[in-house]
Design a protein around this motif. Structure first.
Motif, PDB file in Angstrom:
ATOM      1  N   VAL A  47      -2.341 -10.037  18.096  1.00  0.00           N
ATOM      2  CA  VAL A  47      -2.568  -9.105  19.197  1.00  0.00           C
ATOM      3  C   VAL A  47      -4.006  -9.252  19.670  1.00  0.00           C
ATOM      4  O   VAL A  47      -4.927  -9.312  18.855  1.00  0.00           O
ATOM      5  N   MET A  48      -4.198  -9.286  20.988  1.00  0.00           N
ATOM      6  CA  MET A  48      -5.548  -9.452  21.516  1.00  0.00           C
ATOM      7  C   MET A  48      -6.362  -8.176  21.335  1.00  0.00           C
ATOM      8  O   MET A  48      -5.914  -7.075  21.683  1.00  0.00           O
ATOM      9  N   GLY A  49      -7.543  -8.338  20.773  1.00  0.00           N
ATOM     10  CA  GLY A  49      -8.474  -7.235  20.617  1.00  0.00           C
ATOM     11  C   GLY A  49      -9.846  -7.660  21.106  1.00  0.00           C
ATOM     12  O   GLY A  49      -9.985  -8.631  21.849  1.00  0.00           O
ATOM     13  N   VAL A  50     -10.862  -6.944  20.661  1.00  0.00           N
ATOM     14  CA  VAL A  50     -12.235  -7.229  21.084  1.00  0.00           C
ATOM     15  C   VAL A  50     -13.151  -7.156  19.873  1.00  0.00           C
ATOM     16  O   VAL A  50     -12.950  -6.336  18.971  1.00  0.00           O
ATOM     17  N   SER A  51     -14.132  -8.027  19.847  1.00  0.00           N
ATOM     18  CA  SER A  51     -15.111  -8.053  18.767  1.00  0.00           C
ATOM     19  C   SER A  51     -16.504  -8.129  19.364  1.00  0.00           C
ATOM     20  O   SER A  51     -16.699  -8.675  20.457  1.00  0.00           O
ATOM     21  N   ASN A  52     -17.459  -7.562  18.659  1.00  0.00           N
ATOM     22  CA  ASN A  52     -18.840  -7.766  19.101  1.00  0.00           C
ATOM     23  C   ASN A  52     -19.303  -9.154  18.702  1.00  0.00           C
ATOM     24  O   ASN A  52     -18.716  -9.794  17.820  1.00  0.00           O
ATOM     25  N   ILE A  53     -20.317  -9.652  19.362  1.00  0.00           N
ATOM     26  CA  ILE A  53     -20.921 -10.918  18.997  1.00  0.00           C
ATOM     27  C   ILE A  53     -22.397 -10.680  18.721  1.00  0.00           C
ATOM     28  O   ILE A  53     -23.042  -9.839  19.343  1.00  0.00           O
ATOM     29  N   GLU A  57      -8.043 -16.641  23.959  1.00  0.00           N
ATOM     30  CA  GLU A  57      -9.422 -16.198  23.850  1.00  0.00           C
ATOM     31  C   GLU A  57     -10.291 -17.064  24.760  1.00  0.00           C
ATOM     32  O   GLU A  57     -10.020 -18.240  24.965  1.00  0.00           O
ATOM     33  N   ASP A  58     -11.333 -16.469  25.328  1.00  0.00           N
ATOM     34  CA  ASP A  58     -12.267 -17.269  26.113  1.00  0.00           C
ATOM     35  C   ASP A  58     -13.676 -16.745  25.910  1.00  0.00           C
ATOM     36  O   ASP A  58     -13.905 -15.793  25.165  1.00  0.00           O
ATOM     37  N   GLY A  59     -14.628 -17.372  26.570  1.00  0.00           N
ATOM     38  CA  GLY A  59     -16.021 -17.015  26.361  1.00  0.00           C
ATOM     39  C   GLY A  59     -16.500 -15.843  27.184  1.00  0.00           C
ATOM     40  O   GLY A  59     -17.629 -15.395  27.024  1.00  0.00           O
ATOM     41  N   TYR A  60     -15.637 -15.335  28.095  1.00  0.00           N
ATOM     42  CA  TYR A  60     -16.066 -14.230  28.939  1.00  0.00           C
ATOM     43  C   TYR A  60     -16.266 -12.964  28.110  1.00  0.00           C
ATOM     44  O   TYR A  60     -15.501 -12.669  27.201  1.00  0.00           O
ATOM     45  N   MET A 103     -13.148 -11.132  23.624  1.00  0.00           N
ATOM     46  CA  MET A 103     -11.724 -10.992  23.322  1.00  0.00           C
ATOM     47  C   MET A 103     -11.337 -11.947  22.197  1.00  0.00           C
ATOM     48  O   MET A 103     -11.741 -13.113  22.197  1.00  0.00           O
ATOM     49  N   LYS A 104     -10.548 -11.420  21.256  1.00  0.00           N
ATOM     50  CA  LYS A 104     -10.178 -12.223  20.093  1.00  0.00           C
ATOM     51  C   LYS A 104      -8.844 -11.736  19.547  1.00  0.00           C
ATOM     52  O   LYS A 104      -8.571 -10.538  19.530  1.00  0.00           O
TER      53      LYS A 104
END
Length: 273
Positions: free
Chosen positions: A195-201, A113-116, A189-190
């Motif tokens: 498994v890598m997925g995506v989350s809103n922030i 995971e990263d901050g992008y 990305m989280k």
């Protein structure tokens, strides 16, 4: 330099001190870069900037983007000065949305995971139920969905928290139809269950459903060309209960015994001597 202003976040604002402003802007080529305004300069510029507008910005400084939170992959960021000039313009060559969609297979291939922040688009294939819980005395809620990018069965798990979760549920209830094209802009990305997925922030991400943007219309065209998609209903997604940071750490971390760590450290010492 013409760019669309897109507010990212104002934090730790107090009655006496303005919070710094971090922005993501993009130009007519769709390239993005991070803008920063220090708290002492915020009173000068906050009344001049509005999300969705186009500006020419001059007389600024450029520095390497070494901060931990990097919403773009540009190696530099732009810093406002006290005498930075901001001039609004009418420029139709700059997109109002500036999407830069990432393929699901590329997200799945990420190992950390990263901050992008990333943009994703897909057909809503399945969704779970709203999960509500309390952590550290604060109520929270989320819903998990799966998007299909029509690229060989690639599906991406997306977690929508708080407001975006409620917005999705409300839209589905008020606009029943066979196909929903969902866009999540500036998601993080989280890992979920390895498994890598995506989350809103919070503050940053935007959710669009069945909008009239060119990107969404083009995706609808692809959906309509696939006969096996027509008439498909949204599947129920069975989701896990909230996973704690401790559980995530235990499941995703690489384990070493104390003996293995000692052996590794000894080898490093021998190599350096």
């Amino acid at each position: 330099m013409a760019a669309r202003y897109d507010l990212i976040k104002c934090i730790n604002a107090g009655p006496e001190h303005k919070a710094p402003i971090e922005m993501v802007v993009f130009d007519e080529e769709g390239d993005t870069i991070q803008y920063s305004i220090k708290g002492i300069f915020v009173p000068i510029f906050e009344g001049l900037l509005a999300e969705g507008n186009v500006y020419v910005v001059t007389n600024f400084t450029i520095s390497l983007n070494t901060i931990k939170f990097k919403p773009t992959r540009h190696e530099f960021r732009i810093n406002f000065k006290r005498d930075t000039n901001v001039r609004p313009v009418q420029d139709s060559s700059v997109s109002l949305n500036g999407f830069n969609f990432v393929l699901f297979k590329k997200i799945h291939a990420e190992s950390k995971e990263d901050g992008y922040l990333v943009d994703v688009i897909g057909r809503l294939a399945s969704k779970g139920n709203l999960v509500e819980f309390t952590r550290d005395g604060k109520p929270s809620s989320y819903i998990t969905i799966e998007l299909d990018d029509l690229e060989g069965g690639q599906k991406l798990r997306v977690m929508l928290w708080q407001t975006l979760a409620f917005n999705l549920i409300k839209y589905l209830e008020e606009h029943p139809c066979l196909t929903y094209v969902v866009i999540l802009q500036m998601g993080k990305m989280k890992f979920y269950s390895g498994v890598m997925g995506v989350s809103n922030i919070i503050y940053n991400s935007k959710l669009f459903i069945n909008v009239e943007f060119p990107a969404a219309r083009n995706f609808f065209t692809r959906v309509n060309k696939l006969d096996h998609v027509d008439g498909q209903s949204i599947m129920l997604l069975v989701c896990d209960q909230p996973v704690s940071i401790e559980e995530d750490f235990l499941r995703l971390s690489v384990y070493k015994t104390i003996a293995e760590i000692k052996e590794h450290n000894q080898k490093l010492s021998n190599d350096q001597s």
